[in-house]
Design an enzyme around this catalytic site. Structure first.
Site, PDB file in Angstrom:
ATOM      1  N   GLU A 114       0.828  -1.196   0.000  1.00  0.00           N
ATOM      2  CA  GLU A 114       0.000   0.000   0.000  1.00  0.00           C
ATOM      3  C   GLU A 114       0.872   1.259   0.000  1.00  0.00           C
ATOM      4  OE1 GLU A 114      -3.270  -0.023   2.707  1.00  0.00           O
ATOM      5  OE2 GLU A 114      -3.573   2.131   2.523  1.00  0.00           O
ATOM      6  N   CYS A 127       3.350   8.620   1.160  1.00  0.00           N
ATOM      7  CA  CYS A 127       3.664   7.755   2.292  1.00  0.00           C
ATOM      8  C   CYS A 127       4.045   6.405   1.696  1.00  0.00           C
ATOM      9  CB  CYS A 127       2.446   7.664   3.203  1.00  0.00           C
ATOM     10  SG  CYS A 127       2.703   6.562   4.595  1.00  0.00           S
ATOM     11  N   CYS A 134       4.850  -6.360   8.072  1.00  0.00           N
ATOM     12  CA  CYS A 134       5.783  -5.832   9.078  1.00  0.00           C
ATOM     13  C   CYS A 134       5.909  -6.834  10.204  1.00  0.00           C
ATOM     14  CB  CYS A 134       5.250  -4.505   9.632  1.00  0.00           C
ATOM     15  SG  CYS A 134       6.374  -3.729  10.820  1.00  0.00           S
ATOM     16  N   CYS A 138       3.153  -4.168  16.419  1.00  0.00           N
ATOM     17  CA  CYS A 138       2.671  -3.192  17.394  1.00  0.00           C
ATOM     18  C   CYS A 138       1.155  -3.379  17.536  1.00  0.00           C
ATOM     19  CB  CYS A 138       3.004  -1.772  16.942  1.00  0.00           C
ATOM     20  SG  CYS A 138       4.787  -1.515  16.768  1.00  0.00           S
ATOM     21  N   CYS A 141      -1.490  -1.232  15.429  1.00  0.00           N
ATOM     22  CA  CYS A 141      -1.227  -0.986  14.005  1.00  0.00           C
ATOM     23  C   CYS A 141      -1.732  -2.137  13.138  1.00  0.00           C
ATOM     24  CB  CYS A 141       0.284  -0.808  13.807  1.00  0.00           C
ATOM     25  SG  CYS A 141       0.747  -0.593  12.073  1.00  0.00           S
ATOM     26  N   GLU A 182       8.974  -1.756   8.668  1.00  0.00           N
ATOM     27  CA  GLU A 182       9.930  -1.079   9.538  1.00  0.00           C
ATOM     28  C   GLU A 182      11.191  -0.790   8.704  1.00  0.00           C
ATOM     29  OE1 GLU A 182      10.437   0.474  12.417  1.00  0.00           O
ATOM     30  OE2 GLU A 182      12.473   0.570  11.637  1.00  0.00           O
ATOM     31  N   SER A 211      10.574   7.028   9.439  1.00  0.00           N
ATOM     32  CA  SER A 211      10.011   6.735  10.760  1.00  0.00           C
ATOM     33  C   SER A 211      10.367   5.319  11.189  1.00  0.00           C
ATOM     34  CB  SER A 211       8.479   6.883  10.684  1.00  0.00           C
ATOM     35  OG  SER A 211       7.885   6.530  11.906  1.00  0.00           O
ATOM     36  N   HIS A 236       5.860   6.590  21.644  1.00  0.00           N
ATOM     37  CA  HIS A 236       4.504   6.145  21.996  1.00  0.00           C
ATOM     38  C   HIS A 236       4.227   5.882  23.476  1.00  0.00           C
ATOM     39  CE1 HIS A 236       3.923   6.044  17.779  1.00  0.00           C
ATOM     40  NE2 HIS A 236       4.184   4.802  17.543  1.00  0.00           N
ATOM     41  N   ASN A 310      -5.805   6.226  15.122  1.00  0.00           N
ATOM     42  CA  ASN A 310      -6.748   5.954  14.040  1.00  0.00           C
ATOM     43  C   ASN A 310      -7.278   4.547  14.236  1.00  0.00           C
ATOM     44  OD1 ASN A 310      -6.210   8.439  12.635  1.00  0.00           O
ATOM     45  ND2 ASN A 310      -4.228   7.557  12.096  1.00  0.00           N
ATOM     46  N   CYS A 353      -2.383   6.819   9.123  1.00  0.00           N
ATOM     47  CA  CYS A 353      -1.306   6.141   9.859  1.00  0.00           C
ATOM     48  C   CYS A 353      -1.836   4.922  10.581  1.00  0.00           C
ATOM     49  CB  CYS A 353      -0.734   7.045  10.952  1.00  0.00           C
ATOM     50  SG  CYS A 353       0.102   8.454  10.347  1.00  0.00           S
TER      51      CYS A 353
HETATM   52  N1  SAH Z   1       7.562   1.110  11.357  1.00  0.00           N
HETATM   53  C1  SAH Z   1       7.653   2.541  11.375  1.00  0.00           C
HETATM   54  C2  SAH Z   1       6.626   3.201  10.469  1.00  0.00           C
HETATM   55  C3  SAH Z   1       5.232   2.937  10.928  1.00  0.00           C
HETATM   56  S1  SAH Z   1       3.882   3.925  10.407  1.00  0.00           S
HETATM   57  C4  SAH Z   1       7.464   3.047  12.800  1.00  0.00           C
HETATM   58  O1  SAH Z   1       7.065   2.259  13.649  1.00  0.00           O
HETATM   59  O2  SAH Z   1       7.725   4.203  13.063  1.00  0.00           O
HETATM   60  C5  SAH Z   1       4.137   5.548  10.990  1.00  0.00           C
HETATM   61  C6  SAH Z   1       3.526   5.887  12.335  1.00  0.00           C
HETATM   62  O3  SAH Z   1       2.148   5.542  12.481  1.00  0.00           O
HETATM   63  C7  SAH Z   1       4.261   5.203  13.475  1.00  0.00           C
HETATM   64  O4  SAH Z   1       4.560   6.148  14.454  1.00  0.00           O
HETATM   65  C8  SAH Z   1       3.228   4.238  13.955  1.00  0.00           C
HETATM   66  O5  SAH Z   1       3.427   3.823  15.276  1.00  0.00           O
HETATM   67  C9  SAH Z   1       1.955   5.041  13.777  1.00  0.00           C
HETATM   68  N2  SAH Z   1       0.739   4.240  13.891  1.00  0.00           N
HETATM   69  C10 SAH Z   1       0.616   2.898  13.783  1.00  0.00           C
HETATM   70  N3  SAH Z   1      -0.659   2.523  13.989  1.00  0.00           N
HETATM   71  C11 SAH Z   1      -1.370   3.654  14.230  1.00  0.00           C
HETATM   72  C12 SAH Z   1      -2.751   3.920  14.469  1.00  0.00           C
HETATM   73  N4  SAH Z   1      -3.668   2.946  14.493  1.00  0.00           N
HETATM   74  N5  SAH Z   1      -3.118   5.206  14.660  1.00  0.00           N
HETATM   75  C13 SAH Z   1      -2.203   6.215  14.595  1.00  0.00           C
HETATM   76  N6  SAH Z   1      -0.900   6.013  14.351  1.00  0.00           N
HETATM   77  C14 SAH Z   1      -0.475   4.754  14.171  1.00  0.00           C
END
Ligand code: SAH
Length: 360
Positions: A114, A127, A134, A138, A141, A182, A211, A236, A310, A353
């Site tokens: 995506e 983006c 991944c 987390c 996510c 990641e 990121s 976070h 989100n 995100c």
């Molecule tokens: N793997 C990288 C990029 C991830 S996406 C990282 O962890 O940084 C970019 C951002 O979106 C990250 O900070 C991630 O933690 C955040 N993110 C993931 N799930 C989310 C959600 N449901 N709502 C808001 N932000 C989220």
């Protein structure tokens, strides 16, 4: 995951050699520099200026097959049929009410990734994904819920940017490595793509953000590449126990060690960094969390980017109210922490995100 972690990350990334060999051995051309393309055309018995033409057509004219390059002699073009440029095909596209466009792209091996295009009046941000899936898992996510398949090659990263640029018929100005995956588990290809997007596509490194959730030793290693991109670290949580609850990999990487590595990065690069902080109602958004976070970041050349959660269907966290997001931001400001709030766009198209996955 261990297989991925043990990949070699060599800061002196050598360009992949473009060989004159059977078609199946030829790496996709996207990612090759002008000098490399020039050598390659000469190996085919063509004059050097064809390298410049090839560069122009693959990076700026949106050509998908070498046989479409009309300025090349027909006879030579026919021999190039099996040489891949490295472009994906569009599997699905949807536009959110806020004009954010979500793309599902099919790669040469059939995998789907995506990409999101985010337009505003003065910029077009892409983006990009760095992996198919991944491995970090987390809890909040969507990408992590689907598991990990493989790293993306450099051409598959560059292709995402070209795809958005061509679709919008407008130059991409900003890139955020915040899609699936990641990036620091795929540093070598990500860095190669950053360099090519900079030198071949013409996007300033300063307008790119990478990121990461943090992988031991990898932030320090990234500093050795001397890039000018902005580093964003997904913090976070304001303490170790909370972070472990949200991010499984935190068990093997303490908050203290992560912050120490971030400090080293700032020292080595002279660049300030961004800390991302997803706000989950009732979990990490209380006043005491803001106080604790401010204590960790005191005197740190950094900026906190708050991301109100989100919603995703696989988790039952809640997004905090606007008032509590504001209260959290105010509490940080009061303690002299630079802070901004990111209300992600594309929410209605599942393109915000954390909502990225390989399906509609
Ligand atoms: N793997 C990288 C990029 C991830 S996406 C990282 O962890 O940084 C970019 C951002 O979106 C990250 O900070 C991630 O933690 C955040 N993110 C993931 N799930 C989310 C959600 N449901 N709502 C808001 N932000 C989220």
């Amino acid at each position: 995951m261990s297989a991925t972690l043990s990949q070699s990350d060599n800061p002196t990334t050598q360009p992949q050699e473009l060989k004159k060999s059977p078609a199946s051995d030829i790496p996709p051309l996207l990612g090759a520099s002008l000098p490399e393309l020039t050598v390659w055309v000469q190996q085919q018995g063509q004059p050097a200026y064809r390298g410049q033409q090839l560069h122009q057509w693959i990076y700026h004219q949106g050509v998908r097959e070498l046989s479409e390059i009309s300025v090349f002699p027909k006879q030579w073009r026919e021999t190039l049929q099996d040489t891949p440029i490295g472009r994906s095909t569009l599997h699905y596209r949807s536009v959110a009410p806020d004009e954010t466009v979500k793309y599902l792209l099919r790669l040469a091996d059939g995998q789907i990734i995506e990409t999101v295009g985010i337009p505003t009046d003065d910029r077009l941000t892409v983006c990009v994904s760095s992996q198919v899936g991944c491995p970090m898992a987390c809890d909040f996510c969507a990408t992590g819920k689907g598991g990990f398949i493989r790293n993306l090659a450099r051409h598959e990263i560059i292709d995402q940017v070209l795809t958005v640029q061509e679709d919008f018929q407008r130059r991409v100005s900003h890139i955020v490595f915040m899609g699936m995956g990641e990036p620091l588990l795929n540093t070598e290809n990500v860095v190669a793509a950053i360099k090519s997007l900079n030198e071949d596509v013409g996007i300033g490194q300063r307008l790119m953000t990478l990121s990461t959730v943090g992988i031991p030793g990898r932030i320090r290693k990234l500093a050795e590449y001397h890039l000018q991109v902005t580093l964003a670290v997904s913090l976070h949580a304001s303490n170790q126990a909370l972070r472990e609850q949200m991010i499984p990999s935190a068990h093997k990487y303490s908050l203290e060690a992560l912050l120490a590595e971030c400090r080293e990065y700032v020292q080595l690069t002279g660049r300030r960094l961004t800390f991302e902080y997803v706000l989950l109602a009732g979990v990490n958004d209380r006043p005491e969390h803001a106080t604790e976070l401010a204590q960790h970041l005191r005197g740190f050349q950094s900026h906190v980017n708050l991301i109100p959660y989100n919603p995703i269907r696989e988790a039952d966290y809640q997004r905090p109210t606007r008032q509590s997001v504001q209260a959290f931001a105010d509490a940080l400001k009061k303690r002299h922490v630079a802070v901004s709030v990111r209300y992600s766009r594309g929410l209605e198209a599942d393109a915000a995100c954390g909502q990225l996955r390989a399906s509609k």
